[in-house]
Motif scaffolding. Structure first.
Motif, PDB file in Angstrom:
ATOM      1  N   GLU A  26     -27.854 -20.397 -80.686  1.00  0.00           N
ATOM      2  CA  GLU A  26     -28.118 -21.818 -80.442  1.00  0.00           C
ATOM      3  C   GLU A  26     -29.335 -22.304 -81.224  1.00  0.00           C
ATOM      4  OE1 GLU A  26     -29.052 -24.840 -76.687  1.00  0.00           O
ATOM      5  OE2 GLU A  26     -28.455 -22.755 -76.321  1.00  0.00           O
ATOM      6  N   LYS A  27     -30.383 -21.474 -81.308  1.00  0.00           N
ATOM      7  CA  LYS A  27     -31.620 -21.880 -81.974  1.00  0.00           C
ATOM      8  C   LYS A  27     -31.543 -21.752 -83.494  1.00  0.00           C
ATOM      9  CE  LYS A  27     -35.624 -20.856 -80.281  1.00  0.00           C
ATOM     10  NZ  LYS A  27     -36.795 -20.096 -79.768  1.00  0.00           N
ATOM     11  N   TYR A  28     -30.787 -20.757 -83.970  1.00  0.00           N
ATOM     12  CA  TYR A  28     -30.745 -20.483 -85.412  1.00  0.00           C
ATOM     13  C   TYR A  28     -29.282 -20.327 -85.848  1.00  0.00           C
ATOM     14  CZ  TYR A  28     -35.491 -19.139 -84.104  1.00  0.00           C
ATOM     15  OH  TYR A  28     -36.775 -19.110 -83.584  1.00  0.00           O
ATOM     16  N   PRO A  29     -28.509 -21.402 -85.801  1.00  0.00           N
ATOM     17  CA  PRO A  29     -27.072 -21.297 -86.089  1.00  0.00           C
ATOM     18  C   PRO A  29     -26.767 -20.880 -87.527  1.00  0.00           C
ATOM     19  CG  PRO A  29     -27.747 -23.601 -85.928  1.00  0.00           C
ATOM     20  CD  PRO A  29     -28.914 -22.784 -85.458  1.00  0.00           C
ATOM     21  N   GLN A  30     -27.749 -21.032 -88.438  1.00  0.00           N
ATOM     22  CA  GLN A  30     -27.494 -20.681 -89.842  1.00  0.00           C
ATOM     23  C   GLN A  30     -27.566 -19.176 -90.086  1.00  0.00           C
ATOM     24  OE1 GLN A  30     -30.101 -22.420 -88.553  1.00  0.00           O
ATOM     25  NE2 GLN A  30     -30.774 -24.023 -89.971  1.00  0.00           N
ATOM     26  N   VAL A  31     -28.121 -18.419 -89.142  1.00  0.00           N
ATOM     27  CA  VAL A  31     -28.341 -16.988 -89.342  1.00  0.00           C
ATOM     28  C   VAL A  31     -27.116 -16.193 -88.892  1.00  0.00           C
ATOM     29  CG1 VAL A  31     -29.744 -14.990 -88.694  1.00  0.00           C
ATOM     30  CG2 VAL A  31     -30.833 -17.227 -89.044  1.00  0.00           C
ATOM     31  N   PRO A  32     -26.478 -15.421 -89.777  1.00  0.00           N
ATOM     32  CA  PRO A  32     -25.385 -14.533 -89.358  1.00  0.00           C
ATOM     33  C   PRO A  32     -25.913 -13.513 -88.341  1.00  0.00           C
ATOM     34  CG  PRO A  32     -25.457 -14.747 -91.748  1.00  0.00           C
ATOM     35  CD  PRO A  32     -26.716 -15.365 -91.229  1.00  0.00           C
ATOM     36  N   LEU A  85     -33.891 -16.096 -91.719  1.00  0.00           N
ATOM     37  CA  LEU A  85     -33.593 -17.396 -92.323  1.00  0.00           C
ATOM     38  C   LEU A  85     -34.302 -17.532 -93.670  1.00  0.00           C
ATOM     39  CD1 LEU A  85     -31.940 -19.890 -91.533  1.00  0.00           C
ATOM     40  CD2 LEU A  85     -34.013 -20.850 -90.513  1.00  0.00           C
ATOM     41  N   LEU A  86     -35.572 -17.130 -93.710  1.00  0.00           N
ATOM     42  CA  LEU A  86     -36.338 -17.206 -94.952  1.00  0.00           C
ATOM     43  C   LEU A  86     -35.803 -16.251 -96.016  1.00  0.00           C
ATOM     44  CD1 LEU A  86     -40.136 -17.428 -94.004  1.00  0.00           C
ATOM     45  CD2 LEU A  86     -38.845 -19.020 -95.424  1.00  0.00           C
ATOM     46  N   ARG A  87     -35.435 -15.051 -95.596  1.00  0.00           N
ATOM     47  CA  ARG A  87     -35.009 -14.015 -96.535  1.00  0.00           C
ATOM     48  C   ARG A  87     -33.528 -14.082 -96.882  1.00  0.00           C
ATOM     49  NH1 ARG A  87     -38.424  -9.188 -96.719  1.00  0.00           N
ATOM     50  NH2 ARG A  87     -40.395  -9.611 -95.652  1.00  0.00           N
ATOM     51  N   GLY A  88     -32.777 -14.950 -96.183  1.00  0.00           N
ATOM     52  CA  GLY A  88     -31.345 -15.034 -96.424  1.00  0.00           C
ATOM     53  C   GLY A  88     -30.623 -13.768 -96.012  1.00  0.00           C
ATOM     54  N   ARG A  89     -31.038 -13.198 -94.865  1.00  0.00           N
ATOM     55  CA  ARG A  89     -30.486 -11.935 -94.376  1.00  0.00           C
ATOM     56  C   ARG A  89     -29.762 -12.140 -93.058  1.00  0.00           C
ATOM     57  NH1 ARG A  89     -31.051  -7.362 -97.849  1.00  0.00           N
ATOM     58  NH2 ARG A  89     -32.615  -7.995 -99.382  1.00  0.00           N
ATOM     59  N   PRO A  90     -28.769 -11.319 -92.766  1.00  0.00           N
ATOM     60  CA  PRO A  90     -28.170 -11.344 -91.425  1.00  0.00           C
ATOM     61  C   PRO A  90     -29.132 -10.702 -90.423  1.00  0.00           C
ATOM     62  CG  PRO A  90     -27.150  -9.633 -92.758  1.00  0.00           C
ATOM     63  CD  PRO A  90     -28.071 -10.379 -93.670  1.00  0.00           C
ATOM     64  N   ALA A 100     -37.345 -11.032 -81.352  1.00  0.00           N
ATOM     65  CA  ALA A 100     -36.050 -11.508 -81.845  1.00  0.00           C
ATOM     66  C   ALA A 100     -36.177 -12.889 -82.470  1.00  0.00           C
ATOM     67  CB  ALA A 100     -35.035 -11.524 -80.702  1.00  0.00           C
ATOM     68  N   ASP A 101     -36.983 -13.756 -81.862  1.00  0.00           N
ATOM     69  CA  ASP A 101     -37.221 -15.083 -82.444  1.00  0.00           C
ATOM     70  C   ASP A 101     -37.914 -14.960 -83.799  1.00  0.00           C
ATOM     71  OD1 ASP A 101     -36.319 -17.389 -80.866  1.00  0.00           O
ATOM     72  OD2 ASP A 101     -37.509 -16.527 -79.268  1.00  0.00           O
ATOM     73  N   TRP A 102     -38.941 -14.117 -83.858  1.00  0.00           N
ATOM     74  CA  TRP A 102     -39.659 -13.913 -85.117  1.00  0.00           C
ATOM     75  C   TRP A 102     -38.700 -13.392 -86.187  1.00  0.00           C
ATOM     76  CZ3 TRP A 102     -40.656 -10.262 -88.766  1.00  0.00           C
ATOM     77  CH2 TRP A 102     -41.745 -10.470 -89.612  1.00  0.00           C
ATOM     78  N   ALA A 103     -37.872 -12.431 -85.805  1.00  0.00           N
ATOM     79  CA  ALA A 103     -36.925 -11.842 -86.744  1.00  0.00           C
ATOM     80  C   ALA A 103     -35.905 -12.864 -87.236  1.00  0.00           C
ATOM     81  CB  ALA A 103     -36.214 -10.663 -86.089  1.00  0.00           C
TER      82      ALA A 103
END
Length: 296
Positions: free
Chosen positions: A72-78, A27-32, A19-22
Motif C-alpha cells: 500500500e505504501k510503496y506500490p511501485q516496488v516489486p 525504490l531508489l536502487r530499482g530493486r525488488p 522493512a520501510d527503510w528497505a
C-alpha cells in the motif's frame, strides 16, 4: 535478474521499521524487495498436529500483514515474501547469498531482546556474504533528510551525509564501492574518516610525531580516494583524517548522518568469525542505520 533487497522480519517494531527503510532503498536502487520470516516450527511428520495451528497462523500473519502494508505504501516496488522453516540466522545468511543487501531491525545495546540484543543478528552479520544494514526502531523517512528552512522534519530536503570509516592499510574496495554508490544514489555528501593514534613516546617528541603521522594519514587517504574521485565526480567528498579512537570518532561524526558504512574482514573458517571491535561498537551505539560490508 536483479538481486533483491532482503528484509529479515520477526514482527517486532524494529523489523517493521527496517522493512520501510528497505522499501525506500529498493525504490531508489530499482530493486525488488523480499521479506523473509524464519520459523522453525516442527518436523514435517508433525505438521498436522493441532497445536501447531496457532503458531503457524501467527507466523504467516506477520509476513502477510507486513506485505499488505508495504504494498500500500510503496506500490511501485516489486514485493515478495517467504516463510522459511529454518533457524533465523541460517535462513538470513542463506538469503544474503542471492541479495543486493540484507536489512535487519536493531536496538541499542540493552539486553532486552530484538535482533541486535541476541545472537541472531550477530551471527548473521558475522557470516553474511553481502552487506547487512541495521536500522533502529525509531528511524523515520524524515530522519534520512536534513531539516527544512524552519528546522522542521522533511522528506523533500537533501539527504543527510553518508559516512564511511576507513583504514587505508587494508583492502577497502568493497567498502568504498558501497559508500560511494550509496552517496551517489541519494545525492548525499560522503565523509570518509581515517583515524590515527599517537603511540607512547616522550612528551618532547609528541609535536613532531603528531605532524608526521597526520601527514602520512592524509597522503594515504588521498592515494586511496584518488580513483574514486574520478569514478564518482558528482559525489561531494569530504576526506577526514583525525586523531583518536576509531569507534569514538565515528560515533561523533555520524551524529547528523544518514548512513554509516563500516567493514567486516572475511576470515578463514578455521579462525572463526567476528565483526571486529570498531564495527561491534558502532553497531550497538550509532543512531543512524549502519551498513556492515564484508571485505577481504
Amino acid at each position: 535478474m536483479l538481486r533483491p533487497i532482503v528484509v529479515g522480519l520477526d514482527g517486532s517494531r524494529e523489523s517493521l521499521t527496517a522493512a520501510d527503510w528497505a522499501a525506500r532503498e529498493a525504490l531508489l536502487r530499482g530493486r525488488p524487495l523480499r521479506l523473509v520470516h524464519a520459523w522453525e516450527g516442527l518436523p514435517s511428520d508433525a505438521a498436522d498436529l493441532p497445536e501447531l495451528e496457532v503458531p503457524r497462523h501467527w507466523a504467516w500473519r506477520i509476513l502477510r500483514t507486513a506485505m499488505d502494508r508495504l504494498h500500500e505504501k510503496y506500490p511501485q516496488v516489486p514485493l515478495s515474501g517467504d516463510q522459511i522453516a529454518r533457524p533465523a540466522a541460517d535462513a538470513l545468511v542463506t538469503a544474503t547469498a542471492e541479495s543486493e543487501l540484507l536489512v535487519l531491525g536493531s536496538r541499542a545495546f540493552s539486553g532486552i531482546g530484538g535482533f541486535m540484543a541476541g545472537s541472531v543478528a550477530s551471527a548473521t552479520v558475522a557470516h553474511a556474504e553481502r552487506p547487512v544494514v541495521l536500522v533502529r526502531a525509531d528511524r523515520t523517512a524524515e530522519d534520512e533528510h536534513l531539516p527544512d528552512a524552519a528546522g522542521l522534519p522533511s522528506t523533500v530536503t537533501p539527504y543527510r551525509a553518508v559516512v564511511v570509516g576507513l583504514d587505508p592499510a587494508h583492502s577497502c574496495e568493497e567498502l568504498l564501492a558501497f559508500a560511494f554508490e550509496s552517496a551517489a544514489l541519494h545525492t548525499a555528501p560522503l565523509r570518509v574518516l581515517h583515524t590515527w593514534q599517537l603511540p607512547y613516546i616522550p612528551v618532547s617528541a609528541e609535536a613532531k610525531a603528531r605532524r608526521a603521522l597526520r601527514g602520512t594519514a592524509v597522503r594515504r587517504l588521498d592515494r586511496v580516494l584518488g580513483p574514486w574521485r574520478e569514478k564518482y565526480p558528482s559525489v561531494e567528498l569530504h576526506a577526514m583524517t583525525e586523531e583518536g579512537r576509531p569507534a569514538q570518532r565515528l560515533l561523533e561524526v555520524t551524529k547528523d548522518a544518514g548512513l554509516l558504512v563500516v567493514g567486516r574482514r572475511i576470515r578463514p573458517a578455521v579462525l572463526g568469525t567476528r565483526t571486529g571491535p570498531v564495527t561491534h561498537a558502532v553497531v550497538h551505539h550509532a543512531r543512524c542505520p549502519v551498513a556492515v560490508v564484508p571485505h577481504e
